[in-house]
Write a protein that holds these residues in place. Sequence first.
Motif, PDB file in Angstrom:
ATOM      1  N   VAL A   1       1.473  -1.250  -0.006  1.00  0.00           N
ATOM      2  CA  VAL A   1       0.181   0.008  -0.299  1.00  0.00           C
ATOM      3  C   VAL A   1       0.838   1.485   0.400  1.00  0.00           C
ATOM      4  O   VAL A   1       1.950   1.470   0.690  1.00  0.00           O
ATOM      5  CB  VAL A   1      -0.588  -0.137   1.102  1.00  0.00           C
ATOM      6  N   LYS A   2       0.590   2.289  -0.735  1.00  0.00           N
ATOM      7  CA  LYS A   2       1.234   4.160  -1.048  1.00  0.00           C
ATOM      8  C   LYS A   2       0.760   4.326  -0.660  1.00  0.00           C
ATOM      9  O   LYS A   2      -0.480   4.568  -0.451  1.00  0.00           O
ATOM     10  CB  LYS A   2       1.661   3.844  -2.531  1.00  0.00           C
ATOM     11  N   ILE A   3       1.854   5.533   0.793  1.00  0.00           N
ATOM     12  CA  ILE A   3       1.159   6.041   1.644  1.00  0.00           C
ATOM     13  C   ILE A   3       1.736   8.074   1.618  1.00  0.00           C
ATOM     14  O   ILE A   3       2.121   7.678   1.129  1.00  0.00           O
ATOM     15  CB  ILE A   3       0.618   5.871   2.904  1.00  0.00           C
ATOM     16  N   ASP A   4       0.400   8.707   1.867  1.00  0.00           N
ATOM     17  CA  ASP A   4       1.003   9.677   1.562  1.00  0.00           C
ATOM     18  C   ASP A   4       2.191  10.060   3.267  1.00  0.00           C
ATOM     19  O   ASP A   4       1.283   9.339   4.102  1.00  0.00           O
ATOM     20  CB  ASP A   4      -0.186  10.784   1.742  1.00  0.00           C
ATOM     21  N   PRO A   5       2.539  11.663   2.811  1.00  0.00           N
ATOM     22  CA  PRO A   5       3.341  11.901   3.641  1.00  0.00           C
ATOM     23  C   PRO A   5       2.969  13.056   4.663  1.00  0.00           C
ATOM     24  O   PRO A   5       2.963  13.590   5.795  1.00  0.00           O
ATOM     25  CB  PRO A   5       4.800  12.798   3.321  1.00  0.00           C
ATOM     26  N   ILE A  54       4.459   1.630   1.102  1.00  0.00           N
ATOM     27  CA  ILE A  54       5.477   2.254   0.247  1.00  0.00           C
ATOM     28  C   ILE A  54       4.629   3.574   0.550  1.00  0.00           C
ATOM     29  O   ILE A  54       4.299   4.336   1.129  1.00  0.00           O
ATOM     30  CB  ILE A  54       5.742   2.197  -1.152  1.00  0.00           C
ATOM     31  N   ALA A  55       6.238   3.710   1.539  1.00  0.00           N
ATOM     32  CA  ALA A  55       6.438   5.382   1.783  1.00  0.00           C
ATOM     33  C   ALA A  55       7.558   6.303   1.531  1.00  0.00           C
ATOM     34  O   ALA A  55       8.702   5.975   2.110  1.00  0.00           O
ATOM     35  CB  ALA A  55       6.461   5.640   3.340  1.00  0.00           C
ATOM     36  N   THR A  56       7.038   7.213   1.136  1.00  0.00           N
ATOM     37  CA  THR A  56       5.677   8.092   0.290  1.00  0.00           C
ATOM     38  C   THR A  56       5.459   8.125  -0.491  1.00  0.00           C
ATOM     39  O   THR A  56       6.499   9.047  -1.501  1.00  0.00           O
ATOM     40  CB  THR A  56       5.560   9.146   1.375  1.00  0.00           C
ATOM     41  N   ASN A  57       4.550   9.039  -1.125  1.00  0.00           N
ATOM     42  CA  ASN A  57       4.414   9.416  -1.935  1.00  0.00           C
ATOM     43  C   ASN A  57       4.836  11.143  -2.126  1.00  0.00           C
ATOM     44  O   ASN A  57       4.628  12.076  -0.636  1.00  0.00           O
ATOM     45  CB  ASN A  57       2.491   9.855  -2.137  1.00  0.00           C
ATOM     46  N   THR A  58       3.878  12.442  -3.380  1.00  0.00           N
ATOM     47  CA  THR A  58       4.508  13.419  -2.192  1.00  0.00           C
ATOM     48  C   THR A  58       3.667  14.352  -1.864  1.00  0.00           C
ATOM     49  O   THR A  58       2.050  13.676  -1.260  1.00  0.00           O
ATOM     50  CB  THR A  58       4.026  14.113  -3.975  1.00  0.00           C
ATOM     51  N   THR A  59       4.122  15.412  -1.424  1.00  0.00           N
ATOM     52  CA  THR A  59       3.526  16.811  -0.336  1.00  0.00           C
ATOM     53  C   THR A  59       2.448  17.239  -0.798  1.00  0.00           C
ATOM     54  O   THR A  59       2.801  17.532  -2.147  1.00  0.00           O
ATOM     55  CB  THR A  59       4.499  16.672   0.939  1.00  0.00           C
ATOM     56  N   GLU A 108       1.180  26.268  -7.500  1.00  0.00           N
ATOM     57  CA  GLU A 108       0.823  25.540  -7.955  1.00  0.00           C
ATOM     58  C   GLU A 108       0.912  24.922  -7.565  1.00  0.00           C
ATOM     59  O   GLU A 108       0.929  23.992  -6.645  1.00  0.00           O
ATOM     60  CB  GLU A 108       1.341  24.821  -9.191  1.00  0.00           C
ATOM     61  N   THR A 109      -1.252  24.551  -7.808  1.00  0.00           N
ATOM     62  CA  THR A 109      -1.135  23.216  -7.378  1.00  0.00           C
ATOM     63  C   THR A 109      -0.663  21.903  -7.862  1.00  0.00           C
ATOM     64  O   THR A 109      -0.354  20.962  -8.566  1.00  0.00           O
ATOM     65  CB  THR A 109      -2.727  22.462  -7.239  1.00  0.00           C
ATOM     66  N   GLY A 110      -0.231  20.668  -6.308  1.00  0.00           N
ATOM     67  CA  GLY A 110      -0.321  19.100  -6.785  1.00  0.00           C
ATOM     68  C   GLY A 110       1.396  18.710  -5.803  1.00  0.00           C
ATOM     69  O   GLY A 110       0.828  19.011  -4.573  1.00  0.00           O
ATOM     70  N   GLY A 111       1.327  17.269  -6.013  1.00  0.00           N
ATOM     71  CA  GLY A 111       2.309  16.831  -5.249  1.00  0.00           C
ATOM     72  C   GLY A 111       3.711  17.288  -5.250  1.00  0.00           C
ATOM     73  O   GLY A 111       4.176  17.060  -6.575  1.00  0.00           O
ATOM     74  N   LEU A 112       4.193  17.758  -4.195  1.00  0.00           N
ATOM     75  CA  LEU A 112       5.273  18.645  -4.349  1.00  0.00           C
ATOM     76  C   LEU A 112       6.599  16.325  -3.649  1.00  0.00           C
ATOM     77  O   LEU A 112       6.439  16.082  -3.102  1.00  0.00           O
ATOM     78  CB  LEU A 112       5.480  19.491  -3.369  1.00  0.00           C
ATOM     79  N   SER A 113       7.406  16.608  -5.253  1.00  0.00           N
ATOM     80  CA  SER A 113       8.096  15.702  -5.034  1.00  0.00           C
ATOM     81  C   SER A 113       9.732  16.021  -4.821  1.00  0.00           C
ATOM     82  O   SER A 113      10.220  17.618  -4.714  1.00  0.00           O
ATOM     83  CB  SER A 113       8.450  14.640  -5.787  1.00  0.00           C
ATOM     84  N   GLY A 114      10.953  15.754  -4.404  1.00  0.00           N
ATOM     85  CA  GLY A 114      11.849  16.088  -4.725  1.00  0.00           C
ATOM     86  C   GLY A 114      12.754  15.703  -2.906  1.00  0.00           C
ATOM     87  O   GLY A 114      12.398  15.623  -1.945  1.00  0.00           O
ATOM     88  N   SER A 115      14.193  17.046  -2.937  1.00  0.00           N
ATOM     89  CA  SER A 115      14.786  17.376  -1.986  1.00  0.00           C
ATOM     90  C   SER A 115      13.784  18.197  -0.675  1.00  0.00           C
ATOM     91  O   SER A 115      13.894  17.264   0.371  1.00  0.00           O
ATOM     92  CB  SER A 115      15.852  18.211  -2.065  1.00  0.00           C
ATOM     93  N   GLY A 143      11.047   2.703   1.185  1.00  0.00           N
ATOM     94  CA  GLY A 143      11.377   4.028   1.159  1.00  0.00           C
ATOM     95  C   GLY A 143      11.649   4.962   0.083  1.00  0.00           C
ATOM     96  O   GLY A 143      12.449   4.784  -0.858  1.00  0.00           O
ATOM     97  N   VAL A 144      10.383   5.665  -0.017  1.00  0.00           N
ATOM     98  CA  VAL A 144      10.283   6.787  -1.830  1.00  0.00           C
ATOM     99  C   VAL A 144      10.278   8.432  -1.039  1.00  0.00           C
ATOM    100  O   VAL A 144       9.692   8.884   0.052  1.00  0.00           O
ATOM    101  CB  VAL A 144       9.539   6.530  -2.315  1.00  0.00           C
ATOM    102  N   GLY A 145      10.775   9.720  -2.156  1.00  0.00           N
ATOM    103  CA  GLY A 145      10.456  10.565  -1.103  1.00  0.00           C
ATOM    104  C   GLY A 145      12.115  11.664  -1.314  1.00  0.00           C
ATOM    105  O   GLY A 145      12.918  11.412   0.241  1.00  0.00           O
ATOM    106  N   GLY A 146      12.458  12.404  -1.950  1.00  0.00           N
ATOM    107  CA  GLY A 146      13.651  12.681  -2.652  1.00  0.00           C
ATOM    108  C   GLY A 146      14.792  12.623  -1.587  1.00  0.00           C
ATOM    109  O   GLY A 146      16.228  13.283  -1.653  1.00  0.00           O
ATOM    110  N   ILE A 147      14.661  10.937  -2.239  1.00  0.00           N
ATOM    111  CA  ILE A 147      16.061   9.957  -2.853  1.00  0.00           C
ATOM    112  C   ILE A 147      17.823  11.428  -3.564  1.00  0.00           C
ATOM    113  O   ILE A 147      16.890  10.857  -5.094  1.00  0.00           O
ATOM    114  CB  ILE A 147      16.813   8.646  -2.374  1.00  0.00           C
TER     115      ILE A 147
END
Length: 338
Positions: A219-223, A246-251, A265-272, A297-301
């Motif tokens: 299951v993929k969850i949000d941060p 799976i943690a996490t999706n975009t914020t 801008e609306t949407g999910g923020l990813s990266g650093s 683990g996923v998010g900003g690597i």
Amino acid sequence: MNFYKIARPILFRLDAERAHDLTLRGLRIAQRLGITSFLSPGHSKEPVKLMGLNFPNRVGLAAGLDKSGNCVAGFGSMGFGFVEVGTITPVAQEGNPRPRLFRVREHEAIINRMGFNNPGIETALDNIQKSRKGFEGILGINIGKNKKTPNENALDDYLHCFRKSYTHADYIAVNVSSPNTSGLRELQTPKFARELLSPIMDEREKLKEETGKSVPVAVKIDPDMGTDQIKELSELFIELELDAIIATNTTVSRDSINDHRLSTETGGLSGSPLNEKSNEVIAKLHTELKDKVPIIGVGGINSKEDAQEKLSAGASLVQIYTGLIYQGPSLIKELAEL
Ligand SMILES: Cc1cc2nc3c(=O)[nH]c(=O)nc-3n(C[C@H](O)[C@H](O)[C@H](O)COP(=O)(O)O)c2cc1C
């Protein structure tokens, strides 16, 4: 030669989605010609056993880059130990109007509001069947619901994709955390999550008997959820015997890029800017799950050190998306050595 050092300035001069489309098209052609391995040969260390599967290394491609399943072997030959295709919905959909993908360069970040643009499950599975030839890693299929399906009927969409994907996937990821499909994140509230995940796990048992194959469910969850929700969800994940989180999706938070012109801008923020937030969620999950359910683990690597932090916080495997856009394929090679 670091091919990406030459390619990146050219790609970054283009509109973000156009650069993305061109890169995937190029990769697809290279894959057909069988020349993708020149990009960056995979450096697997010890295989990692997780969810009953043998991962050639700890680094995977996060969902959202290969939404149509056209480039599985291409990404595999860049060194990924696993590739997660999708999110795929039952019926094809175009996603949100463009522009919907923005590079926040100063922060090595991306804002996206793609909205599950994908060719639908039937076409995606055809694509996967063709593009996975020669791929020796683990294939994840990430599933979601169509925009027009109300949450009350979401289960039908997930079950449809689950059944269709079952014999094609090494694992199936249930995405309930994209911020770009209205109301989707409500499926992460403990009540909805039970109503969705319990029948999916029952379906897995049925399909296991029918096919003789047990496909792990993640299951993929949000941060963006609070500690209480993480605690309640963790109890549910343990009870239902989920195979991974799976943690996490975009914020949806903009705290770390508030001053930037694109922050509205609306949407999910990813990266650093997501890195720390996702590490916090991983650490909390790890405490609550008590090693009963593993974490991806996923998010900003962006570096080996970032990935190592995720592993130290409690993840067993990692995935990347935005880091690949900013650092290029050499990042995969670095992470495959973990
Ligand atoms: C353009 C874009 C599209 C994405 N699409 C999906 C998607 O369809 N399904 C999904 O589960 N995650 C999607 N994601 C989220 C990524 O899989 C990942 O969880 C997130 O970007 C954090 O990792 P990163 O900082 O390495 O990019 C998307 C991310 C981006 C940047």
